[in-house]
Scaffold this active site. Structure first.
Site, PDB file in Angstrom:
ATOM      1  N   VAL A  86      -1.934  10.312   2.746  1.00 11.80           N
ATOM      2  CA  VAL A  86      -1.125  10.711   1.592  1.00 11.80           C
ATOM      3  C   VAL A  86      -1.938  10.792   0.311  1.00 11.80           C
ATOM      4  O   VAL A  86      -1.471  11.358  -0.693  1.00 11.80           O
ATOM      5  CB  VAL A  86       0.087   9.770   1.393  1.00 11.80           C
ATOM      6  CG1 VAL A  86       0.987   9.798   2.614  1.00 11.80           C
ATOM      7  CG2 VAL A  86      -0.363   8.342   1.078  1.00 11.80           C
ATOM      8  N   TYR A 176       2.409 -12.825  -0.975  1.00  9.32           N
ATOM      9  CA  TYR A 176       2.763 -11.405  -0.917  1.00  9.32           C
ATOM     10  C   TYR A 176       2.318 -10.689  -2.183  1.00  9.32           C
ATOM     11  O   TYR A 176       2.039  -9.495  -2.178  1.00  9.32           O
ATOM     12  CB  TYR A 176       4.267 -11.238  -0.684  1.00  9.32           C
ATOM     13  CG  TYR A 176       4.642  -9.884  -0.141  1.00  9.32           C
ATOM     14  CD1 TYR A 176       4.076  -9.402   1.038  1.00  9.32           C
ATOM     15  CD2 TYR A 176       5.567  -9.075  -0.799  1.00  9.32           C
ATOM     16  CE1 TYR A 176       4.417  -8.159   1.538  1.00  9.32           C
ATOM     17  CE2 TYR A 176       5.924  -7.835  -0.300  1.00  9.32           C
ATOM     18  CZ  TYR A 176       5.346  -7.382   0.865  1.00  9.32           C
ATOM     19  OH  TYR A 176       5.689  -6.154   1.355  1.00  9.32           O
ATOM     20  N   LYS A 183       7.179  -3.110  -3.472  1.00  7.81           N
ATOM     21  CA  LYS A 183       8.321  -2.936  -2.573  1.00  7.81           C
ATOM     22  C   LYS A 183       9.651  -2.964  -3.334  1.00  7.81           C
ATOM     23  O   LYS A 183      10.620  -2.310  -2.920  1.00  7.81           O
ATOM     24  CB  LYS A 183       8.305  -4.022  -1.495  1.00  7.81           C
ATOM     25  CG  LYS A 183       7.183  -3.879  -0.485  1.00  7.81           C
ATOM     26  CD  LYS A 183       7.334  -2.643   0.386  1.00  7.81           C
ATOM     27  CE  LYS A 183       6.332  -2.652   1.542  1.00  7.81           C
ATOM     28  NZ  LYS A 183       6.464  -1.465   2.409  1.00  7.81           N
TER      29      LYS A 183
END
Length: 275
Positions: A86, A176, A183
């Protein structure tokens, strides 16, 4: 193999067209982006979608990845296999142009890609670099917007768009780090796309799996501790597997989810319900 890791719903070694479930998605055509190996969430989705009767197009990141993805595409009988990075200009447009040329339409897309530079991912959010944050957003979030924009004209009769999130978007999860805000942006994007595309009969979802031992997850610091905590705290006392995620995506793609859109669907053995 422990009860926490053994497959609950094993993936088929080959697609069986005579299976009693092999008609639910018959006639539907979809693109699944993100297959890297047989443990990847994208492959769990692709295998289940194919088992339920859908015709599939898959992508591989580059030539190096193709040698791992092509046998999996052949295993489940995918119709198309194309390169897609991408971050490389023109590659996504080429994927959708080939789908338009060969199929003329598209019923669903599954976006299962994410990336953050290791140094930025392992550091504090406050210390992340601008370039690292931009790359993580580009690959993990903006690419879903691009896919949606290119898929929309091919979904003239409606369709479904699915992306993959994680609980770290909703709550702070140790290690994380930068991917939490990324996200979160992806889940918000899901809601806005759902609002914008609803009149066209296009439904949009984020699926939020619990921690799985995938290659992508291996980049998270102290991931084994995260897995152990998930097993200890989840009501089911185990991890989910990629086949369970695949069955959830098949439900969303099918007509049974026609009254839902814009939602984040948790598939984590109930872990997100536990404080």
């Amino acid at each position: 193999m422990t009860s926490a890791t053994k497959p609950i719903d094993p993936l088929p070694k080959v697609w069986n067209p005579d299976s009693r479930i092999g008609e639910m998605l018959a006639g539907k055509r979809g693109l699944v982006v993100g297959v890297a190996n047989e443990q990847s969430i994208a492959f769990g989705c692709a295998a289940k979608l194919r088992a339920f009767g859908a015709e599939l197009a898959l992508t591989h990141l580059n030539e190096k990845a193709e040698k791992y993805v092509r046998p999996l595409a052949e295993q489940i009988g995918a119709s198309l296999l194309m390169p897609l990075d991408v971050e490389r200009p023109g590659e996504m447009e080429a994927v959708f142009e080939r789908i338009r040329a060969e199929w003329g339409r598209l019923d669903f897309i599954v976006h299962s890609i994410a990336y953050a530079p290791r140094d930025d991912l392992h550091g504090r959010v406050i210390d992340c670099s601008l370039s690292g944050f931009q790359q993580a957003m580009r690959v993990s979030c903006y690419s879903f917007i691009e896919m949606a924009r290119l898929a929309e004209p091919l979904m003239s009769d409606g369709g479904v768009m699915v992306t993959m999130s994680y609980y770290g978007a909703d709550k702070v999860v140790s290690n994380y780090n930068m991917m939490g805000p990324v996200k979160s942006a992806l889940q918000s994007t899901t809601r806005y796309l759902a609002a914008e595309l609803g009149e066209a009969g296009i439904r949009v979802y984020a699926v939020s799996p619990g921690p799985l031992k995938t290659r992508a997850a291996s980049g998270i610091a102290a991931f084994d501790d995260l897995v152990a905590d998930a097993v200890a705290r989840s009501p089911a006392g185990r991890l989910v597997d990629i086949a369970e995620i695949g069955r959830t995506v098949a439900f969303l793609v099918g007509g049974g989810a026609s009254g839902m859109t814009g939602d984040t669907i948790f598939v984590d053995a109930g872990l997100h319900n536990i404080a």
